[in-house]
Enzyme design. Structure first.
Site, PDB file in Angstrom:
ATOM      1  N   HIS A 472      22.632  31.155 -12.258  1.00 33.19           N
ATOM      2  CA  HIS A 472      22.772  30.486 -13.550  1.00 33.19           C
ATOM      3  C   HIS A 472      24.205  30.517 -14.092  1.00 33.19           C
ATOM      4  O   HIS A 472      24.415  30.839 -15.267  1.00 33.19           O
ATOM      5  CB  HIS A 472      21.835  31.133 -14.581  1.00 33.19           C
TER       6      HIS A 472
HETATM    7  C1  FAD Z   1      19.078  28.333  -5.671  1.00 31.05           C
HETATM    8  C2  FAD Z   1      18.967  28.020  -7.145  1.00 31.05           C
HETATM    9  C3  FAD Z   1      17.787  28.367  -7.822  1.00 31.05           C
HETATM   10  C4  FAD Z   1      17.676  28.076  -9.180  1.00 31.05           C
HETATM   11  N1  FAD Z   1      16.459  28.260  -9.795  1.00 31.05           N
HETATM   12  C5  FAD Z   1      16.274  27.773 -11.040  1.00 31.05           C
HETATM   13  C6  FAD Z   1      14.977  27.727 -11.610  1.00 31.05           C
HETATM   14  O1  FAD Z   1      13.981  28.097 -10.982  1.00 31.05           O
HETATM   15  N2  FAD Z   1      14.851  27.225 -12.866  1.00 31.05           N
HETATM   16  C7  FAD Z   1      15.927  26.811 -13.592  1.00 31.05           C
HETATM   17  O2  FAD Z   1      15.750  26.399 -14.745  1.00 31.05           O
HETATM   18  N3  FAD Z   1      17.166  26.836 -13.070  1.00 31.05           N
HETATM   19  C8  FAD Z   1      17.355  27.265 -11.801  1.00 31.05           C
HETATM   20  N4  FAD Z   1      18.590  27.206 -11.232  1.00 31.05           N
HETATM   21  C9  FAD Z   1      19.725  26.757 -12.068  1.00 31.05           C
HETATM   22  C10 FAD Z   1      19.724  25.263 -12.341  1.00 31.05           C
HETATM   23  O3  FAD Z   1      19.201  24.543 -11.254  1.00 31.05           O
HETATM   24  C11 FAD Z   1      21.159  24.848 -12.677  1.00 31.05           C
HETATM   25  O4  FAD Z   1      21.591  25.563 -13.817  1.00 31.05           O
HETATM   26  C12 FAD Z   1      21.276  23.366 -12.980  1.00 31.05           C
HETATM   27  O5  FAD Z   1      20.749  22.617 -11.937  1.00 31.05           O
HETATM   28  C13 FAD Z   1      22.747  23.030 -13.222  1.00 31.05           C
HETATM   29  O6  FAD Z   1      22.859  21.650 -13.421  1.00 31.05           O
HETATM   30  P1  FAD Z   1      24.285  20.948 -13.442  1.00 31.05           P
HETATM   31  O7  FAD Z   1      24.024  19.522 -13.731  1.00 31.05           O
HETATM   32  O8  FAD Z   1      25.180  21.714 -14.321  1.00 31.05           O
HETATM   33  O9  FAD Z   1      24.858  21.135 -11.961  1.00 31.05           O
HETATM   34  P2  FAD Z   1      24.241  20.705 -10.575  1.00 31.05           P
HETATM   35  O10 FAD Z   1      22.795  20.397 -10.695  1.00 31.05           O
HETATM   36  O11 FAD Z   1      24.643  21.749  -9.595  1.00 31.05           O
HETATM   37  O12 FAD Z   1      24.950  19.322 -10.249  1.00 31.05           O
HETATM   38  C14 FAD Z   1      26.296  19.161  -9.919  1.00 31.05           C
HETATM   39  C15 FAD Z   1      26.398  17.985  -8.965  1.00 31.05           C
HETATM   40  O13 FAD Z   1      27.727  17.558  -8.908  1.00 31.05           O
HETATM   41  C16 FAD Z   1      28.088  17.331  -7.563  1.00 31.05           C
HETATM   42  N5  FAD Z   1      29.531  17.505  -7.469  1.00 31.05           N
HETATM   43  C17 FAD Z   1      30.220  18.635  -7.708  1.00 31.05           C
HETATM   44  N6  FAD Z   1      31.535  18.410  -7.547  1.00 31.05           N
HETATM   45  C18 FAD Z   1      31.678  17.111  -7.219  1.00 31.05           C
HETATM   46  C19 FAD Z   1      32.799  16.298  -6.922  1.00 31.05           C
HETATM   47  N7  FAD Z   1      34.050  16.785  -6.944  1.00 31.05           N
HETATM   48  N8  FAD Z   1      32.580  14.998  -6.616  1.00 31.05           N
HETATM   49  C20 FAD Z   1      31.335  14.490  -6.594  1.00 31.05           C
HETATM   50  N9  FAD Z   1      30.234  15.233  -6.854  1.00 31.05           N
HETATM   51  C21 FAD Z   1      30.407  16.525  -7.169  1.00 31.05           C
HETATM   52  C22 FAD Z   1      27.296  18.373  -6.809  1.00 31.05           C
HETATM   53  O14 FAD Z   1      27.181  18.074  -5.436  1.00 31.05           O
HETATM   54  C23 FAD Z   1      25.978  18.345  -7.553  1.00 31.05           C
HETATM   55  O15 FAD Z   1      25.106  17.369  -7.050  1.00 31.05           O
HETATM   56  C24 FAD Z   1      18.757  27.483  -9.881  1.00 31.05           C
HETATM   57  C25 FAD Z   1      19.923  27.140  -9.195  1.00 31.05           C
HETATM   58  C26 FAD Z   1      20.031  27.393  -7.837  1.00 31.05           C
HETATM   59  C27 FAD Z   1      21.278  26.983  -7.120  1.00 31.05           C
END
Ligand code: FAD
Length: 538
Positions: A472
């Site tokens: 997280h």
């Molecule tokens: C293994 C795991 C288990 C988890 N379990 C839970 C759970 O059970 N419940 C829960 O609520 N949360 C859970 N989380 C946390 C939750 O999933 C994350 O906090 C949330 O998905 C974050 O969302 P985000 O949009 O910030 O980033 P992300 O969903 O990580 O999205 C970022 C995206 O940007 C893309 N990206 C990054 N840099 C670039 C770039 N330079 N150019 C183009 N694309 C790029 C990445 O490839 C990715 O697709 C978990 C996370 C993980 C990794």
């Protein structure tokens, strides 16, 4: 070599939890053209969609950035593995599917920190807008949204015993951690639909991709923001070793997550001046908070051998059980393959004077050294504890000016006395639960840390040596009004035009629980903020 250019009203970087929401919501207006850039590929990998596939994608570089922190003194000098989704849906395509929003007090604190419009009352409509709650609508929940929130369909004897053990120690059962209050023990709700994962790619993006005004570009690594003076006008990205530009008539929206959004800002010359100079990136705008303020939930386990052959380890030990489990899933979408890895949790206080729970403890009906290595070849289960509101703060820094190089993730776990005390108190509470008459019939032996560990110091050493993340990371481009804030309460980057950050990195503080639902809520609200601005400009 520079190739041709695409153009849209909005260019969104990252198709993760937040990015898919932004792309789907902004393209609802057929007059608004949206480009979504994603570094990973399509979500074809079938293990993404099967809940038990969590272990398969956990360290699979075809869908996962597979990051590692810098060696961390708080974790006995170890590098901690940090999986992040690199695929449509981002981390929502590889996460544990637990649906938790956090505590109302988390959002009231955000408001208190100067983030107007982000109190618990303000954000509730956005949690609801996202949600399709299978139990139906009520004061806290809604139906009809893209994110399907389901119940764990089948109880498990270990989960039932854990709930009874918590009750025995005085913790009440809570049927809805996302309702009036978080306290107590109960089954999680899950972001699944009929036994399959409901990522934001599935819930939001797929239905929107047939729109003419939305273009999704996969395998496209954003490498730099294109600025004219102090206004962002586009994104440079790399695909198949070629360089392209996506031009944004209105805004670029960074949804790269808590590691990559600050990385891209710094690669573009927006960040702490001294650090950028040291790395050799020309400074375009000094913004000291970029990459700072990193928070994460550090967890530590108790691992048990089970007296009865009822764990997922046991299923994996027998070809016949595996076959039966596979059939059960393919015929009825039920059984172990449809189950999330942490079905039941307890939210509790380690000190009676606290206003709200400060730890989360969950039980998983399997055991492993590391998920990527497969399950133990004996009957086992795991209790995991983490502190909900850690005080320790780390940072994201560039290691090089090359976009292909991972940045340094300095987690700085267990750096304060409160953090150290909380995790050890949580582990001792776990032991008290395991000693109850409800859990004892299942506990053959605690093999990690084991009975030799008795004092608080020994337990802390165990936490340092054997703990890890519950994935997280947040707050590296925090929203606020103080000098270290990176975005304002409308998520616009301070000092730079045409640029917002919308993802887990903007959380002013990590929420007391899992972070997927909170990130989706942030994106739902951000889409509203952007549309309001569009209406005012019209
Ligand atoms: C293994 C795991 C288990 C988890 N379990 C839970 C759970 O059970 N419940 C829960 O609520 N949360 C859970 N989380 C946390 C939750 O999933 C994350 O906090 C949330 O998905 C974050 O969302 P985000 O949009 O910030 O980033 P992300 O969903 O990580 O999205 C970022 C995206 O940007 C893309 N990206 C990054 N840099 C670039 C770039 N330079 N150019 C183009 N694309 C790029 C990445 O490839 C990715 O697709 C978990 C996370 C993980 C990794």
């Amino acid at each position: 070599m520079q190739q041709d250019t695409i153009e849209a009203d909005f260019v969104i970087v990252g198709a993760g939890s937040a990015g898919c929401v932004m792309a789907a919501r902004l393209s609802e207006d057929p007059g608004t053209k949206v480009v979504l850039l994603e570094a990973g590929g399509d979500d074809f990998n079938r293990w993404i969609h099967i809940p038990l596939g969590f272990g398969k994608t956990f360290a699979d570089p075809s869908v996962n950035w597979c990051y590692e922190t810098e060696p961390d003194p708080g974790a006995a000098g170890r590098k901690i593995f940090w999986p992040r989704g690199k695929v449509l849906g981002g981390s929502s395509s590889i996460n544990g599917m637990v649906y938790i929003r956090g505590q109302h007090e988390d959002f009231d604190l955000w408001r208190q920190m100067g983030c107007s419009g982000w109190s618990a009352q303000d954000v509730l409509p956005y949690f609801k807008r996202a949600e399709h709650q299978v139990r139906g609508a009520d004061e806290w929940h809604a139906t009809g949204g893209p994110l399907v929130v389901s119940d764990v369909e089948e109880g498990h004897p270990l989960c039932e015993a854990f709930i009874a053990a918590c009750n025995e120690l005085g913790y009440p059962t809570n049927r809805d951690f996302n309702g009036a209050q978080q306290d107590g023990v109960g089954y999680h709700q899950t972001t699944t639909r009929k036994g399959r994962r409901c990522s934001t790619a599935v819930g939001y993006l797929k239905p929107a991709t047939k729109r003419q005004n939305l273009r999704v570009v996969t395998n496209a690594l954003a490498s730099r923001l294109v600025l004219q003076g102090k206004r962002v006008v586009g994104v440079e990205y790399r695909q198949d070793n070629l360089s392209f530009i996506a031009r944004a008539r209105r805004e670029v929206i960074l949804c790269g997550g808590a590691i990559n959004s600050p990385q891209l800002l710094m690669l573009s010359g927006i960040g702490p001046q001294q650090h950028l100079t040291d790395i050799g990136v020309p400074v375009l705008h000094h913004l000291p908070g970029v990459g700072q303020g990193l928070q994460d939930h550090y967890s530590a386990p108790l691992k048990l051998k089970c007296r009865q052959p009822i764990t997922v380890n046991d299923i994996m030990l027998s070809k016949l059980s595996m076959l039966r489990t596979g059939l059960d899933y393919y015929l009825r979408r039920r059984g172990a393959m449809a189950a999330i890895s942490a079905q039941v949790a307890l939210f509790a206080r380690t000190r009676p004077e606290l206003a709200t729970p400060d730890i989360k403890m969950s039980i998983s009906i399997f055991s492993a050294d590391r998920p990527q290595d497969g399950l133990h070849k004996f009957s086992g289960f795991t209790i995991i504890v983490y502190q909900l509101r850690p005080e320790s703060r780390g940072e994201i820094r560039l290691k090089s000016p090359r976009p292909e190089d991972a940045p340094a993730m300095i987690a700085n776990y267990l750096a304060t006395k409160t953090d150290r005390r909380t995790i050890t108190d949580g582990l001792f509470l776990g032991r008290r639960l395991l000693a109850t008459r409800h859990m004892q019939p299942y506990v053959a032996e605690e093999f990690l840390p084991g009975p030799a560990v008795q004092t608080a110091d020994q337990m802390l050493q165990h936490a340092r040596q054997c703990g890890g993340t519950v994935f997280h990371p947040t707050s590296t481009c925090k929203m606020g009004i103080d000098p270290m804030a990176v975005v304002d309460p409308e998520l616009r980057v301070f000092g730079i035009g045409g640029l917002r950050v919308v993802d887990a990195s903007v959380m002013p503080t990590v929420i007391s629980g899992n972070t997927n639902a909170g990130t989706i809520m942030i994106a739902e609200k951000a889409a509203d903020l952007v549309r309001q601005e569009l209406r005012m400009a019209a």
